[in-house]
Scaffold this motif. Structure first.
Motif, PDB file in Angstrom:
ATOM      1  N   GLY A   1       0.817  -1.207   0.000  1.00 61.13           N
ATOM      2  CA  GLY A   1       0.000   0.000   0.000  1.00 61.13           C
ATOM      3  C   GLY A   1       0.849   1.253   0.000  1.00 61.13           C
TER       4      GLY A   1
ATOM      5  N   GLN B   1       1.660   2.104  -3.379  1.00 56.64           N
ATOM      6  CA  GLN B   1       0.461   2.177  -4.219  1.00 56.64           C
ATOM      7  C   GLN B   1       0.406   1.018  -5.219  1.00 56.64           C
ATOM      8  OE1 GLN B   1       0.611   6.235  -5.812  1.00 56.64           O
ATOM      9  NE2 GLN B   1      -0.552   6.970  -4.058  1.00 56.64           N
TER      10      GLN B   1
ATOM     11  N   ASP C   1      -1.628  -1.385  -5.897  1.00 57.95           N
ATOM     12  CA  ASP C   1      -3.012  -1.668  -5.556  1.00 57.95           C
ATOM     13  C   ASP C   1      -3.524  -2.936  -6.231  1.00 57.95           C
ATOM     14  OD1 ASP C   1      -3.422  -0.926  -8.223  1.00 57.95           O
ATOM     15  OD2 ASP C   1      -4.084   1.094  -7.709  1.00 57.95           O
ATOM     16  N   THR C   2      -4.798  -3.239  -5.992  1.00 56.35           N
ATOM     17  CA  THR C   2      -5.404  -4.467  -6.518  1.00 56.35           C
ATOM     18  C   THR C   2      -5.318  -4.535  -8.034  1.00 56.35           C
ATOM     19  OG1 THR C   2      -6.938  -4.513  -4.643  1.00 56.35           O
ATOM     20  CG2 THR C   2      -7.503  -5.856  -6.559  1.00 56.35           C
TER      21      THR C   2
END
Length: 334
Positions: free
Chosen positions: A140, A143, A145-146
């Motif tokens: 995180g 960044q 991310d998913t």
């Protein structure tokens, strides 16, 4: 790969007496003990080597301590430690973090179940100087991310890594056959970022979402996590908006310069290796370098003069900036 595969740990130290003991203890508590720990000390002037030597006496695995006659620096010392490892698998290790007990066992399982994987890296928790959880995770903070994780797993790892490196050395392990990738590493690159990009481009890199490490956030680390919102607000209160804007401009110009230097060097490296001009990585390295050179030059111009260039290269921002189109807005207002 055999079930009895040997795991080496490549560890580098430099004046790390404050946290080294805790890191070594976390390695000794591994469910899957390593076959060896190769510790290269880069001319420490504190008790680092003494701590390592005391640990080596009672360690449940062999420990080799190499004291450099001269300072090699962060990159050179890690390249040396990795080269000295004899195991089929090599886990990279910093001096100031904490490994969770299941780390090496999980990494070994992933290598065994994925024979084509040249490297594996995991997520982790952020911890403070007292090893307390900060409630944030390592991915995180970058960044990662998913959406990017999905792209990474679907064969677009190079594209993700061109935006920014998401592979932290202390959460990274490689096959020993990947050592040779370091031979061509330019001095402008860090070992983990270089290995990650090379393995993603030439082999296969696995992203493990399990939290296997505690990544310590403190003032003396070589490469920290990005500045937090709390730190930004604190700086604004102390120095005002104009002071923060100037700080941000300087920081981003520095990042652009470093990226330009890295990807210029990558192009030279690939060309020396005889890589074809239509090679995907060479083409992308050229485009990333152009983006970095352009961004650094933009921040030296007035805001009004930046507008046409920023608007004309939104696609480049989306593809090569860690924060995507947010970076375009940033470059307009800084």
């Amino acid at each position: 790969m055999r079930e009895d595969v040997r795991f080496s740990i490549a560890m580098c130290t430099y004046n790390g007496e404050k946290y080294l003991g805790e890191q070594l203890e976390s390695i000794a508590r591994q469910q899957q003990l390593p076959a060896e720990l190769v510790l290269c000390d880069d001319c420490s002037s504190d008790a680092t080597v003494s701590i390592a030597e005391r640990f080596a006496v009672e360690s449940p695995f062999p420990v080799r301590i190499i004291r450099n006659p001269k300072n090699l620096g962060y990159r050179g010392n890690f390249a040396q430690a990795i080269e000295l490892c004899t195991g089929e698998l090599i886990a990279l290790c910093d001096q100031d973090d904490v490994w969770y007990p299941q780390k090496l066992k999980k990494l070994k399982e992933l290598f065994l179940s994925n024979p084509s994987a040249a490297g594996v890296f995991s997520n982790g928790d952020l911890i403070d100087s007292s090893s307390r959880l900060l409630g944030k995770d390592l991915w995180g903070s970058f960044q990662f991310d998913t959406f990017d994780q999905m792209n990474f797993r679907s064969g677009q790892a190079v594209g993700v890594l061109l935006k920014r490196n998401v592979v932290t050395g202390m959460a990274f392990a490689i096959r020993s056959s990947s050592k040779n990738e370091l031979l061509a590493m330019p001095s402008s690159w860090n070992h983990d970022a270089w290995l990650a990009l090379m393995l993603a481009a030439h082999a296969r890199l696995i992203a493990c979402p399990e939290h296997l490490v505690g990544y310590r956030v403190h003032g003396n680390q070589q490469i920290g996590v990005p500045i937090s919102l709390k730190e930004k607000c604190s700086y604004i209160l102390s120095h005002g908006i104009s002071g923060y804007i100037q700080l941000s401009r300087d920081r981003n110009q520095k990042e652009y310069r470093e990226n330009a230097l890295q990807f210029d060097a990558l192009q030279v490296c690939l060309e020396k290796l005889g890589i074809s001009s239509d090679d995907h990585l060479l083409i992308e390295a050229h485009a990333k370098a152009e983006h970095a050179h352009r961004g650094g030059a933009l921040l030296s111009l007035s805001r009004l003069r930046r507008l046409p260039t920023v608007l004309g290269h939104l696609r480049s921002y989306k593809k090569y900036s860690p924060t995507g189109l947010n970076a375009a807005f940033r470059d307009l207002v800084l």
